[in-house]
Design an enzyme around this catalytic site. Structure first.
Site, PDB file in Angstrom:
ATOM      1  N   HIS A  18       0.818  -1.214   0.000  1.00 50.38           N
ATOM      2  CA  HIS A  18       0.000   0.000   0.000  1.00 50.38           C
ATOM      3  C   HIS A  18       0.851   1.262   0.000  1.00 50.38           C
ATOM      4  O   HIS A  18       0.420   2.292  -0.542  1.00 50.38           O
ATOM      5  CB  HIS A  18      -0.969  -0.037   1.178  1.00 50.38           C
ATOM      6  N   HIS A  41      -7.651  -8.405  -7.618  1.00 50.57           N
ATOM      7  CA  HIS A  41      -8.021  -9.298  -6.506  1.00 50.57           C
ATOM      8  C   HIS A  41      -8.319  -8.405  -5.299  1.00 50.57           C
ATOM      9  O   HIS A  41      -7.499  -8.247  -4.408  1.00 50.57           O
ATOM     10  CB  HIS A  41      -6.894 -10.278  -6.201  1.00 50.57           C
ATOM     11  N   SER A 101      -6.697  -2.183  -0.671  1.00 52.70           N
ATOM     12  CA  SER A 101      -6.339  -1.385  -1.849  1.00 52.70           C
ATOM     13  C   SER A 101      -7.527  -0.661  -2.472  1.00 52.70           C
ATOM     14  O   SER A 101      -7.362   0.486  -2.929  1.00 52.70           O
ATOM     15  CB  SER A 101      -5.610  -2.251  -2.885  1.00 52.70           C
ATOM     16  N   GLU A 119     -13.402  -9.029  -7.741  1.00 54.82           N
ATOM     17  CA  GLU A 119     -13.362  -9.999  -6.637  1.00 54.82           C
ATOM     18  C   GLU A 119     -14.246 -11.195  -6.972  1.00 54.82           C
ATOM     19  O   GLU A 119     -15.431 -11.035  -7.278  1.00 54.82           O
ATOM     20  CB  GLU A 119     -13.828  -9.361  -5.330  1.00 54.82           C
ATOM     21  N   ASP A 144     -12.955 -13.747 -12.022  1.00 57.93           N
ATOM     22  CA  ASP A 144     -11.638 -14.232 -11.672  1.00 57.93           C
ATOM     23  C   ASP A 144     -10.616 -13.165 -12.066  1.00 57.93           C
ATOM     24  O   ASP A 144     -10.630 -12.646 -13.192  1.00 57.93           O
ATOM     25  CB  ASP A 144     -11.350 -15.533 -12.415  1.00 57.93           C
ATOM     26  N   GLY A 145      -9.732 -12.820 -11.144  1.00 52.83           N
ATOM     27  CA  GLY A 145      -8.796 -11.741 -11.401  1.00 52.83           C
ATOM     28  C   GLY A 145      -7.869 -12.004 -12.561  1.00 52.83           C
ATOM     29  O   GLY A 145      -7.543 -11.089 -13.334  1.00 52.83           O
ATOM     30  N   ASP A 165      -2.753  -8.872  -7.251  1.00 47.90           N
ATOM     31  CA  ASP A 165      -2.476  -9.295  -5.880  1.00 47.90           C
ATOM     32  C   ASP A 165      -3.210 -10.603  -5.603  1.00 47.90           C
ATOM     33  O   ASP A 165      -4.136 -10.658  -4.792  1.00 47.90           O
ATOM     34  CB  ASP A 165      -2.937  -8.175  -4.929  1.00 47.90           C
TER      35      ASP A 165
END
Length: 281
Positions: A18, A41, A101, A119, A144-145, A165
């Protein structure tokens, strides 16, 4: 899809991730033209450190919990956007909250900028949708990321960042991170990418970084923060590959990473790496 970031919110890995995210967002704000920030994600958006999940692990005590005491002034100046984002989210949601995030990204969005939060976990995605899908600057997608990454780039703004991520629940995701990152850069060469990875298997991370160093068409940085001596039996630290980093980030990381390594070290060991990858900037 079993991973729940609520157990790990505010830990040492979040501090690194971050802080770098806020440096990139602050850089994007320097131009008036809109940008897009994509989080592949995204999790819940923000987390209560007094909730059962965070309480079970207590990881935040050795992460954000160690940052209460000030650093020397030059380091504090570089931490200021990160500290300001945490304070702003807490002012809105409560003093025991730690921003994920999505919450950090939203603090930097101006009218015309866009945040896209992806997500897949059904429960977490529903919470994220309720928290952010009413803001015209943000959009939540249940995908799905890894699938969303190529589908969402390049954005219409042609400026922005992608935070990758993943939970690293599946074997081979370190290698996949490198492969999919290369594909993404090939599709959107001018975007800034922040690709996070845990440091357990140091050799796997080194192989991924070496492959990127040889193949990336754009300049990048490898930023590692170790808070334990490397040991494959535990999380020793974490890192980020930053493709198309702001031109100031190398110098900023050289100032901040040693301070974080010293402050967050456990068992008397803290270390960092700041190395260039790919062609020269």
């Amino acid at each position: 899809m079993n991973y729940r970031h609520a157990f790990h919110a505010g830990n040492h890995a979040d501090v690194l991730k971050h802080w770098v995210l806020t440096r990139v967002l602050a850089h994007l704000q320097r131009k008036a033209t809109p940008f897009r920030a994509i989080d592949t994600h995204a999790g819940l958006g923000f987390y209560d450190l007094t909730a059962d999940e965070a309480g079970r692990t207590g990881e935040w005590h050795d992460g954000i919990g160690r940052l209460d005491a000030p650093f020397p002034d030059p380091v504090e100046a570089l931490l200021a956007p990160y500290r300001a984002a945490v304070a702003a989210v807490r002012a809105r949601h409560g003093d025991t909250i730690y921003p994920g995030s999505p919450a950090i990204i939203r603090e930097f969005l101006r009218p015309g900028d866009q945040g896209v939060f992806v997500e897949l976990h059904p429960a977490d995605g529903a919470v994220l949708h309720g928290r952010y899908n009413q803001d015209p600057r943000t959009k939540v997608l249940a995908l799905d990321g890894w699938t969303a990454l190529p589908a969402l780039i390049p954005p219409k703004e042609r400026r922005g960042l992608v935070l990758i991520d993943p939970p690293y629940e599946v074997p081979g995701e370190i290698e996949r991170l490198g492969r999919d990152l290369l594909k993404a850069v090939g599709k959107w060469a001018t975007g800034t990418y922040l690709a996070w990875y845990p440091i357990k298997d140091v050799a796997a991370v080194d192989r991924m970084a070496a492959a990127l160093d040889a193949a990336l068409p754009r300049p990048a940085l490898r930023l590692d923060l170790l808070i334990h001596r490397p040991d494959p039996a535990r999380l020793s630290g974490s890192g980020l590959i930053v493709v198309n980093p702001p031109w100031t980030l190398r110098e900023e990381a050289d100032a901040v990473l040693p301070a974080l390594a010293e402050r967050l070290a456990q068992g008397g060991y803290g270390a960092f790496r700041c190395a260039a990858l790919g062609p020269p900037a």
